[in-house]
Each structure stands twice: as structure tokens, then as C-alpha cells.
Scaffold this active site. Structure first.
Site, PDB file in Angstrom:
ATOM      1  N   ASP A   1       0.729  -1.216  -0.105  1.00 38.07           N
ATOM      2  CA  ASP A   1      -0.011  -0.038   0.147  1.00 38.07           C
ATOM      3  C   ASP A   1       0.789   1.257  -0.122  1.00 38.07           C
ATOM      4  O   ASP A   1       0.336   2.208  -0.565  1.00 38.07           O
ATOM      5  CB  ASP A   1      -0.829   0.143   1.282  1.00 38.07           C
ATOM      6  N   GLY A   2       2.216   1.089   0.743  1.00 38.64           N
ATOM      7  CA  GLY A   2       3.094   2.326   0.609  1.00 38.64           C
ATOM      8  C   GLY A   2       3.391   2.813  -0.642  1.00 38.64           C
ATOM      9  O   GLY A   2       3.370   3.935  -1.141  1.00 38.64           O
TER      10      GLY A   2
ATOM     11  N   ASN B   1      -4.276   9.124   2.291  1.00 38.08           N
ATOM     12  CA  ASN B   1      -4.377   8.198   3.431  1.00 38.08           C
ATOM     13  C   ASN B   1      -4.769   9.456   4.585  1.00 38.08           C
ATOM     14  O   ASN B   1      -6.054   9.500   5.126  1.00 38.08           O
ATOM     15  CB  ASN B   1      -3.426   7.497   4.218  1.00 38.08           C
ATOM     16  N   ASP B   2      -3.776  10.175   5.299  1.00 39.21           N
ATOM     17  CA  ASP B   2      -4.037  11.014   6.267  1.00 39.21           C
ATOM     18  C   ASP B   2      -2.905  12.144   6.194  1.00 39.21           C
ATOM     19  O   ASP B   2      -1.957  12.225   5.624  1.00 39.21           O
ATOM     20  CB  ASP B   2      -4.106  10.262   7.515  1.00 39.21           C
TER      21      ASP B   2
ATOM     22  N   ARG C   1      -5.928  19.068  23.673  1.00 41.98           N
ATOM     23  CA  ARG C   1      -4.760  18.852  24.193  1.00 41.98           C
ATOM     24  C   ARG C   1      -4.455  17.152  24.094  1.00 41.98           C
ATOM     25  O   ARG C   1      -5.174  16.545  24.580  1.00 41.98           O
ATOM     26  CB  ARG C   1      -4.487  19.115  25.549  1.00 41.98           C
TER      27      ARG C   1
ATOM     28  N   ASP D   1      -1.545  13.965  22.173  1.00 41.58           N
ATOM     29  CA  ASP D   1      -0.281  13.670  21.562  1.00 41.58           C
ATOM     30  C   ASP D   1      -0.402  13.968  19.919  1.00 41.58           C
ATOM     31  O   ASP D   1       0.824  14.020  19.409  1.00 41.58           O
ATOM     32  CB  ASP D   1       0.145  12.172  21.507  1.00 41.58           C
TER      33      ASP D   1
ATOM     34  N   LEU E   1      -7.502   4.015  12.427  1.00 40.45           N
ATOM     35  CA  LEU E   1      -8.134   2.810  12.794  1.00 40.45           C
ATOM     36  C   LEU E   1      -7.400   2.380  14.329  1.00 40.45           C
ATOM     37  O   LEU E   1      -8.096   2.176  15.254  1.00 40.45           O
ATOM     38  CB  LEU E   1      -8.264   1.801  11.857  1.00 40.45           C
ATOM     39  N   SER E   2      -6.069   2.656  14.090  1.00 42.77           N
ATOM     40  CA  SER E   2      -5.357   2.182  15.451  1.00 42.77           C
ATOM     41  C   SER E   2      -5.330   3.121  16.519  1.00 42.77           C
ATOM     42  O   SER E   2      -5.425   2.750  17.473  1.00 42.77           O
ATOM     43  CB  SER E   2      -3.800   1.852  15.021  1.00 42.77           C
TER      44      SER E   2
ATOM     45  N   GLN F   1       4.714   9.726   4.577  1.00 39.62           N
ATOM     46  CA  GLN F   1       5.799   9.727   3.510  1.00 39.62           C
ATOM     47  C   GLN F   1       6.545  11.036   3.184  1.00 39.62           C
ATOM     48  O   GLN F   1       7.615  11.246   2.590  1.00 39.62           O
ATOM     49  CB  GLN F   1       5.307   9.348   2.087  1.00 39.62           C
TER      50      GLN F   1
END
Length: 298
Positions: free
Chosen positions: A80-81, A154-155, A182, A184, A199-200, A253
Site C-alpha cells: 500500500d505504501g 490516507n491522512d 490537548r 499527542d 483505525l489504530s 511519507q
């Protein structure tokens, strides 16, 4: 059966000679696929960086821009990358892409390597499903000036620094202030990216046809900060209020540093990626297979 695609570009992720993939295919697989395409009546070219890693490549090497201008189809051999990288670059040209999976999950490179010939023959003749995926267009704005510009399939992820604590982010959607968060970090994921980092981090799965994005906080300080689905017609602005060493990642990327006061602005791109799938392909079949749904049941 002749191919409806006259000129096909082969794009691959190179592996060192002698290595074997999970399917047991040797690393001359790109040459094998190229020869197969010629037998189907296609003119074959190889993406330049792929060709540079092949020994005694006899095919014309093209840059990504030349592929966009000259080729009717891109055949991506990798994970996928690999598809994410080439998909963003070819989107402005409208070149359709087919993915042969040499990676692990293969959400968007969905043709198994060990069965590619039987699958590709009808697809090359025009028997396929077409699937369009939206792109995110992101900019890092500093004092009113764009200092970084990128597309993402993707994101877009705004992250805290490696050695710092949480970041504080001011989030706006369209003309409306949403909240100071606030955490991460924060993920803006497309439907394609909803099966990735989002998803993770606890985000929902989005069907590719949904014209929306999901905004997902990463380890938020306030547990009531939950993922939210937003229409992709609205611009999203994320301003760094506090936090040292923050960064913005685009499909993991490309990377840009983000300073206090910078805004990461995300809007829907004018471009989309065209994927071709075998006839009968279903997004739900992909989820069931890749996420191992129904396993262990009676």
C-alpha cells in the site's frame, strides 16, 4: 483477447536479488509481469527509479510525469505504501492504477501476486470495476505564507515532538471554531486512510464513497474528545497553540516541522485517484479478508 490499454507503466518496489516475497515469488517478478503484458499486446515502460534497480532492463524508463502524459494504465507491484506514493503523483493526470500486492495488508493493492495473470487478462480487456478515491490537499501556513504544500491519500497527522509532552491544537472547521485540544496529536483521515493510522487510534471505518473525513485525536488529555466525521467540503484548520518540536506528516511519507502559531490547513483536493479492481470486487470483501472478520465463528 487484446488489451484496451495500449501503453502500460510498470511501477514496483525493488527488493535485493535473491530475496523472496511472502508468496515465494523471486525478484525477477517485474520482468515476468512485463513479459506477460507484452503478450497481451501492451507496450510496456518502467518507472525510472524502478528501472534503475533492475539489471539489464530492456524497457523504456519513464519519469512519473512522462507516465502521466504517455501511459494509459499504471500497474503497481508492491504494498500500500508504494501505491500511496505513486497514486498521489499520478492523480493530476487521471491515469488509472491496478495494484498487485507484494506487501502485507494490501487494502489498495488487492490482486494476489500468485494469481495475477488470470486476474489481469479480463481486466486488461476492459472487464473491471472502477473506484475513485479522494485526496487531501494540505498546507502549512506561517505568518500568512505557505511554507509546505502536499497531497495525501490516507491522512494528515499533526504530532507532538519526540521528546516533548502534549501539544495544544486549535481546531476550526470552515468558519467555525471547534475546540482547543490537548493530545499527542491529531489525525485527519480520508475514507481510504480510515483503515490505517486512524483505525489504530480508535477511529471508525469509512466506506470509500462517503464524501467525508474523520478527525481523530491521538491519546487526548480529555477522554470526551472523540473521533468526529466531517464533510469534506469544509476546510479544516489546525493551529499549534503550544508544544515543542511538532510536525505534520502526509501519508507518513513526507514531513514538515510546525512552529507555534503555524496552521495546518486541509481541504479536499481537485484530484482523485482512479483504482481498477477485478469484476465483482467489493470493499466489504476487502475488510472481511484483511481484518480477519468472521474467523473463529461457527
Amino acid at each position: 483477447m487484446s488489451s484496451r490499454f495500449r501503453h502500460v507503466a510498470l511501477i514496483g518496489k525493488y527488493q535485493a536479488p535473491g530475496r523472496r516475497t511472502a508468496t515465494g515469488a523471486s525478484d525477477d517478478v517485474l520482468e515476468d509481469i512485463a513479459a506477460f503484458l507484452e503478450l497481451q499486446g501492451c507496450e510496456v515502460s518502467i518507472e525510472r527509479s524502478t528501472a534503475d534497480e533492475l539489471q539489464d532492463c530492456r524497457y523504456t524508463a519513464l519519469t512519473v510525469e512522462e507516465i502521466g502524459e504517455r501511459c494509459d494504465l499504471g500497474l503497481v507491484v508492491g504494498g500500500d505504501g508504494t501505491m500511496l506514493g505513486i497514486g498521489r503523483q499520478l492523480a493530476p493526470y487521471g491515469v488509472p492504477l491496478i495494484g498487485i500486492n507484494r506487501g502485507r495488508l494490501g487494502f489498495i493493492t488487492d490482486i494476489p501476486l500468485d494469481n495475477y495473470q488470470a486476474t489481469l487478462i479480463p481486466m486488461l480487456a476492459g472487464d473491471y470495476e472502477e473506484d475513485h478515491r479522494s485526496l487531501l490537499h494540505a498546507q502549512v501556513m506561517r505568518d500568512g505564507v505557505c511554507v509546505f504544500d502536499a497531497l495525501a491519500m490516507n491522512d494528515v497527522v499533526v504530532n507532538r515532538g519526540a521528546t516533548s509532552g502534549m501539544v495544544e491544537l486549535r481546531v476550526s472547521v470552515g468558519k467555525h471554531f471547534v475546540a482547543n485540544q490537548r493530545a499527542d496529536g491529531l489525525i485527519i483521515a480520508s475514507p481510504t486512510g480510515s483503515t490505517a493510522y486512524s483505525l489504530s487510534a480508535g477511529g471508525p471505518l469509512l466506506h470509500p464513497s462517503i464524501p467525508g473525513w474523520v478527525l481523530v485525536p491521538i491519546a487526548p488529555h480529555t477522554l470526551s474528545n472523540r473521533p468526529i466525521l466531517l464533510p469534506d467540503a469544509d476546510e479544516i484548520s489546525i493551529e499549534l497553540v503550544s508544544g515543542r518540536g511538532a510536525s505534520a506528516n502526509f501519508d507518513m511519507q513526507s514531513l514538515a516541522s510546525v512552529e507555534i502559531g503555524d496552521r495546518v490547513v486541509v481541504r479536499r483536493s481537485d484530484y482523485h485517484v482512479r483504482f481498477l479492481h477485478p469484476r465483482g470486487w467489493s470493499y466489504f470483501d476487502t475488510l472481511r479478508k484483511k481484518l480477519h472478520w468472521n474467523e473463529g465463528g461457527s
